[in-house]
Design a protein around this motif. Structure first.
Motif, mmCIF file in Angstrom:
data_model
loop_
_atom_site.group_PDB
_atom_site.id
_atom_site.type_symbol
_atom_site.label_atom_id
_atom_site.label_comp_id
_atom_site.label_asym_id
_atom_site.label_seq_id
_atom_site.Cartn_x
_atom_site.Cartn_y
_atom_site.Cartn_z
ATOM 1 N N ASP A 106 0.812 -1.217 0.000
ATOM 2 C CA ASP A 106 0.000 0.000 0.000
ATOM 3 C C ASP A 106 0.845 1.267 0.000
ATOM 4 O O ASP A 106 0.602 2.194 -0.770
ATOM 5 C CB ASP A 106 -0.925 0.008 1.221
ATOM 6 C CG ASP A 106 -2.015 -1.043 1.137
ATOM 7 O OD1 ASP A 106 -2.111 -1.707 0.097
ATOM 8 O OD2 ASP A 106 -2.769 -1.197 2.104
ATOM 9 N N ARG A 107 1.825 1.337 0.889
ATOM 10 C CA ARG A 107 2.622 2.557 0.999
ATOM 11 C C ARG A 107 3.398 2.827 -0.286
ATOM 12 O O ARG A 107 3.485 3.973 -0.749
ATOM 13 C CB ARG A 107 3.587 2.453 2.183
ATOM 14 C CG ARG A 107 4.432 3.706 2.397
ATOM 15 C CD ARG A 107 5.294 3.573 3.642
ATOM 16 N NE ARG A 107 4.478 3.420 4.834
ATOM 17 C CZ ARG A 107 4.991 3.268 6.064
ATOM 18 N NH1 ARG A 107 6.317 3.231 6.237
ATOM 19 N NH2 ARG A 107 4.191 3.151 7.104
ATOM 20 N N ALA A 108 3.952 1.780 -0.888
ATOM 21 C CA ALA A 108 4.701 1.949 -2.133
ATOM 22 C C ALA A 108 3.781 2.370 -3.274
ATOM 23 O O ALA A 108 4.166 3.161 -4.143
ATOM 24 C CB ALA A 108 5.432 0.658 -2.486
ATOM 25 N N ARG B 227 1.011 4.168 -2.978
ATOM 26 C CA ARG B 227 0.709 5.589 -2.766
ATOM 27 C C ARG B 227 1.876 6.469 -3.219
ATOM 28 O O ARG B 227 1.680 7.522 -3.835
ATOM 29 C CB ARG B 227 0.400 5.848 -1.289
ATOM 30 C CG ARG B 227 -0.973 5.381 -0.851
ATOM 31 C CD ARG B 227 -1.172 5.635 0.641
ATOM 32 N NE ARG B 227 -2.536 5.325 1.054
ATOM 33 C CZ ARG B 227 -3.527 6.178 1.083
ATOM 34 N NH1 ARG B 227 -3.317 7.424 0.683
ATOM 35 N NH2 ARG B 227 -4.731 5.826 1.477
ATOM 36 N N ARG B 228 3.082 6.035 -2.913
ATOM 37 C CA ARG B 228 4.252 6.817 -3.309
ATOM 38 C C ARG B 228 4.366 6.874 -4.834
ATOM 39 O O ARG B 228 4.652 7.931 -5.403
ATOM 40 C CB ARG B 228 5.512 6.209 -2.702
ATOM 41 C CG ARG B 228 6.773 7.015 -3.016
ATOM 42 C CD ARG B 228 7.974 6.503 -2.235
ATOM 43 N NE ARG B 228 8.298 5.117 -2.553
ATOM 44 C CZ ARG B 228 8.147 4.103 -1.711
ATOM 45 N NH1 ARG B 228 7.652 4.313 -0.491
ATOM 46 N NH2 ARG B 228 8.463 2.876 -2.069
ATOM 47 N N SER C 65 1.849 9.274 -6.229
ATOM 48 C CA SER C 65 2.269 10.645 -5.955
ATOM 49 C C SER C 65 3.373 11.085 -6.908
ATOM 50 O O SER C 65 3.373 12.222 -7.412
ATOM 51 C CB SER C 65 2.750 10.755 -4.505
ATOM 52 O OG SER C 65 3.244 12.054 -4.233
ATOM 53 N N ARG D 167 -6.243 -0.629 -3.409
ATOM 54 C CA ARG D 167 -4.842 -0.282 -3.151
ATOM 55 C C ARG D 167 -4.362 0.818 -4.096
ATOM 56 O O ARG D 167 -3.628 1.715 -3.693
ATOM 57 C CB ARG D 167 -3.982 -1.532 -3.321
ATOM 58 C CG ARG D 167 -2.487 -1.328 -3.067
ATOM 59 C CD ARG D 167 -1.735 -2.630 -3.272
ATOM 60 N NE ARG D 167 -2.382 -3.723 -2.565
ATOM 61 C CZ ARG D 167 -2.716 -4.884 -3.109
ATOM 62 N NH1 ARG D 167 -2.464 -5.121 -4.390
ATOM 63 N NH2 ARG D 167 -3.307 -5.815 -2.399
#
Length: 358
Positions: free
Chosen positions: A96-98, A100-101, A104, A170
């Motif tokens: 998930d964090r990757a 989002r990055r 962005s 995701r």
């Protein structure tokens, strides 16, 4: 800055190879029509996905230039004024964090970011996914694979690539719903280029006049060939199973020596697995119907159909496997073998000698 950036994240076994082959074949024509595929070829998008996802087993084998693949994609997108497309099914399994990055970072080089997911019904995906894993070195028998998928729930690797609602959630973080697109793979019997045309509609690119004939050799394996490869995998030492050996087996041995070594016979989803596959398909479709995303195609085509009569790889006989192995040995330049065990050892030994050194 790009006008729009489209990130096609999979799913695996949903016509991704077909689409990617056409997109890269028509790279120049699509560029002239306003759609850029950054990079020099499909591998650049694979390495970009590996970087975004953090695939350590792959990253450890990449050159410094390949390690910079995602940054180069972003740089090319930022220098382009039209639309951009990046496609690889390994994006689906990104944490998930990757994810989002990555979204962005795309937003910093494009006016709009769109995510595209292609999806196919589970009844067709499961046999294809097992075959793909065998090509990548798996030893697990087909029926055991199906059982592990059934009971593994969301932490099972298969679902990380095939839980379509979860993948959409995701990759939709902070994106307007109309910029998240689900393209449904048409059912069997639909025109071959229907998926191509549906995808083009999402991308907003004119594909009129572009050749859609399949040119890559079809290395899909029948049940005897697939089971033969699985048994060969059992003879290959685990310690020597490098990423390079796997790439060479999948990219060279399978299409050139194994495919067509036995009469073509597709394999089916066993009847005893039909119920849970249909139930899981219905759950996913219900979730997708309630979601606000853009859907291209009919969600009902993601419902698993009734089981078909037929055999599975475990039903291949030793005589069938030996005949196929002898044909493979002939193609590799060896004499025949008296037994299946001997044939499997000969093929495995040949693969190690040919490909272990890279």
């Amino acid at each position: 800055m790009a006008r729009r950036a489209f990130l096609h994240v999979g799913t695996a076994k949903s016509g991704t190879s077909y689409l990617q082959d056409l997109w890269w074949r028509h790279h120049d024509e699509l560029r002239d029509r306003g759609l850029l595929l950054p990079g020099a070829g499909r591998r650049d998008h694979f390495t970009a996905a590996a970087v975004v996802k953090g695939m350590s087993a792959v990253l450890d084998t990449l050159s410094d230039r390949e390690q910079d693949a995602w940054r180069r994609v972003l740089d090319e997108a930022g220098d382009w004024s039209g639309d951009v497309l990046v496609s690889n099914e390994h994006f689906a399994d990104t944490p998930d964090r990757a994810a989002r990055r990555a979204l962005s970072e795309l937003a910093a080089v494009a006016g709009e970011v769109h995510v595209v997911v292609t999806a196919r019904d589970l009844g067709r995906v499961l046999p294809s996914a097992w075959q793909q894993r065998v090509k990548m070195g798996a030893r697990q028998p087909y029926r055991r694979f199906l059982g592990s998928v059934r009971h593994g729930e969301d932490d099972q690797k298969f679902w990380r690539y095939q839980d379509v609602p979860a993948i959409l959630r995701r990759w939709s973080a902070d994106l307007p719903a109309d910029r998240v697109h689900l393209v449904v793979v048409p059912p069997s019997g639909a025109p071959r280029d229907e998926l191509w045309r549906r995808s083009a509609a999402v991308l907003g690119v004119d594909v009129a006049g572009l050749d859609t004939e399949v040119r890559r050799a079809n290395d899909s394996l029948g049940l005897v060939e697939a089971e033969l490869l699985r048994r060969i995998n059992e003879r290959l030492p685990r310690a020597g199973r490098t990423p390079e050996l796997t790439r060479r087996i999948k990219g060279t041995f399978v299409p050139e020596a194994l495919a067509g070594a036995a009469p073509s016979e597709p394999f089916v989803l066993p009847v005893q697995h039909a119920g849970w596959v249909q139930e899981r398909s219905a759950e996913m479709v219900a979730s997708l119907r309630a979601a606000p995303f853009d859907v291209v195609g009919d969600l009902d085509d993601l419902l698993a159909g009734a089981p078909r009569e037929g055999r599975t790889p475990g039903d291949a006989t030793d005589d069938e496997l030996l005949a196929a192995a002898r044909e493979v040995l002939h193609r590799l330049g060896h004499d025949g073998a008296d037994s299946l065990d001997t044939a499997l050892d000969l093929v495995a030994g040949d693969l190690v000698r040919r490909f272990s050194a890279g």
